[in-house]
Motif scaffolding. Structure first.
Motif, PDB file in Angstrom:
ATOM      1  N   CYS A  28       0.822  -1.215   0.000  1.00 25.53           N
ATOM      2  CA  CYS A  28       0.000   0.000   0.000  1.00 25.53           C
ATOM      3  C   CYS A  28       0.855   1.263   0.000  1.00 25.53           C
ATOM      4  CB  CYS A  28      -0.917   0.009   1.216  1.00 25.53           C
ATOM      5  SG  CYS A  28      -2.144  -1.308   1.190  1.00 25.53           S
ATOM      6  N   ASP A  31      -6.068  13.541  -0.314  1.00 20.34           N
ATOM      7  CA  ASP A  31      -7.320  13.013  -0.850  1.00 20.34           C
ATOM      8  C   ASP A  31      -7.188  12.450  -2.262  1.00 20.34           C
ATOM      9  OD1 ASP A  31      -8.561  13.705   1.499  1.00 20.34           O
ATOM     10  OD2 ASP A  31      -9.358  15.597   0.729  1.00 20.34           O
ATOM     11  N   GLN A  45      -6.523   7.238  -3.509  1.00 23.60           N
ATOM     12  CA  GLN A  45      -7.743   6.533  -3.135  1.00 23.60           C
ATOM     13  C   GLN A  45      -7.794   5.177  -3.834  1.00 23.60           C
ATOM     14  OE1 GLN A  45     -11.182   8.923  -3.984  1.00 23.60           O
ATOM     15  NE2 GLN A  45     -10.368  10.691  -2.919  1.00 23.60           N
ATOM     16  N   ILE A  46      -8.570   4.268  -3.248  1.00 18.81           N
ATOM     17  CA  ILE A  46      -8.835   2.965  -3.860  1.00 18.81           C
ATOM     18  C   ILE A  46     -10.193   2.487  -3.365  1.00 18.81           C
ATOM     19  CG2 ILE A  46      -7.671   1.667  -2.033  1.00 18.81           C
ATOM     20  CD1 ILE A  46      -6.751  -0.306  -4.257  1.00 18.81           C
ATOM     21  N   ARG A  47     -10.890   1.794  -4.196  1.00 17.18           N
ATOM     22  CA  ARG A  47     -12.177   1.232  -3.789  1.00 17.18           C
ATOM     23  C   ARG A  47     -11.930   0.066  -2.827  1.00 17.18           C
ATOM     24  NH1 ARG A  47     -16.432   3.174  -6.518  1.00 17.18           N
ATOM     25  NH2 ARG A  47     -16.030   4.233  -8.470  1.00 17.18           N
ATOM     26  N   THR A  48     -12.831  -0.080  -1.884  1.00 18.90           N
ATOM     27  CA  THR A  48     -12.701  -1.126  -0.870  1.00 18.90           C
ATOM     28  C   THR A  48     -12.582  -2.506  -1.510  1.00 18.90           C
ATOM     29  OG1 THR A  48     -14.019   0.216   0.642  1.00 18.90           O
ATOM     30  CG2 THR A  48     -13.760  -2.102   1.194  1.00 18.90           C
ATOM     31  N   GLY A  49     -13.388  -2.768  -2.527  1.00 18.99           N
ATOM     32  CA  GLY A  49     -13.353  -4.071  -3.198  1.00 18.99           C
ATOM     33  C   GLY A  49     -12.019  -4.337  -3.870  1.00 18.99           C
ATOM     34  N   GLN A  50     -11.418  -3.307  -4.455  1.00 20.94           N
ATOM     35  CA  GLN A  50     -10.112  -3.462  -5.089  1.00 20.94           C
ATOM     36  C   GLN A  50      -9.036  -3.741  -4.047  1.00 20.94           C
ATOM     37  OE1 GLN A  50     -10.280   0.429  -7.023  1.00 20.94           O
ATOM     38  NE2 GLN A  50      -9.877  -0.612  -8.971  1.00 20.94           N
ATOM     39  N   ARG A 110      -9.488  -5.123  -1.075  1.00 22.07           N
ATOM     40  CA  ARG A 110      -9.716  -6.483  -0.557  1.00 22.07           C
ATOM     41  C   ARG A 110      -9.211  -7.528  -1.550  1.00 22.07           C
ATOM     42  NH1 ARG A 110     -10.357  -9.175   4.197  1.00 22.07           N
ATOM     43  NH2 ARG A 110     -10.896 -11.268   3.584  1.00 22.07           N
ATOM     44  N   CYS A 169     -24.782  -3.288   5.830  1.00 22.36           N
ATOM     45  CA  CYS A 169     -23.921  -3.352   4.644  1.00 22.36           C
ATOM     46  C   CYS A 169     -23.942  -4.727   3.981  1.00 22.36           C
ATOM     47  CB  CYS A 169     -22.479  -3.014   5.018  1.00 22.36           C
ATOM     48  SG  CYS A 169     -22.298  -1.304   5.559  1.00 22.36           S
TER      49      CYS A 169
END
Length: 70
Positions: free
Chosen positions: A29, A36, A39-44, A46, A69
């Protein structure tokens, strides 16, 4: 009675070895607190973590389930 230093060191090493999430954050990471633009999407995130675990033969830590959720 004091715990022998060798035992403490071995315990710390074991904890580091078993910390797949910590290893992922440290190795994979790019951290930029306060920026700001990073950024990265949570699914990516994971998916990348699970891929690293598969490559290392580790079992991924289960994802938390938050109320509302699911």
């Amino acid at each position: 009675m004091r715990t022998p230093e060798m035992f403490l060191a071995a315990t710390e090493q074991y904890a580091r070895d078993e910390d797949s999430m910590g290893r992922f954050v440290a190795d994979e990471c790019h951290l930029a607190p306060g920026n700001d633009l990073v950024q990265i999407r949570t699914g990516q995130l994971r998916a990348a973590y699970e891929q690293m675990c598969r490559e290392l033969g580790d079992e991924p830590v289960s994802a938390p389930v938050h109320p509302g959720c699911a």
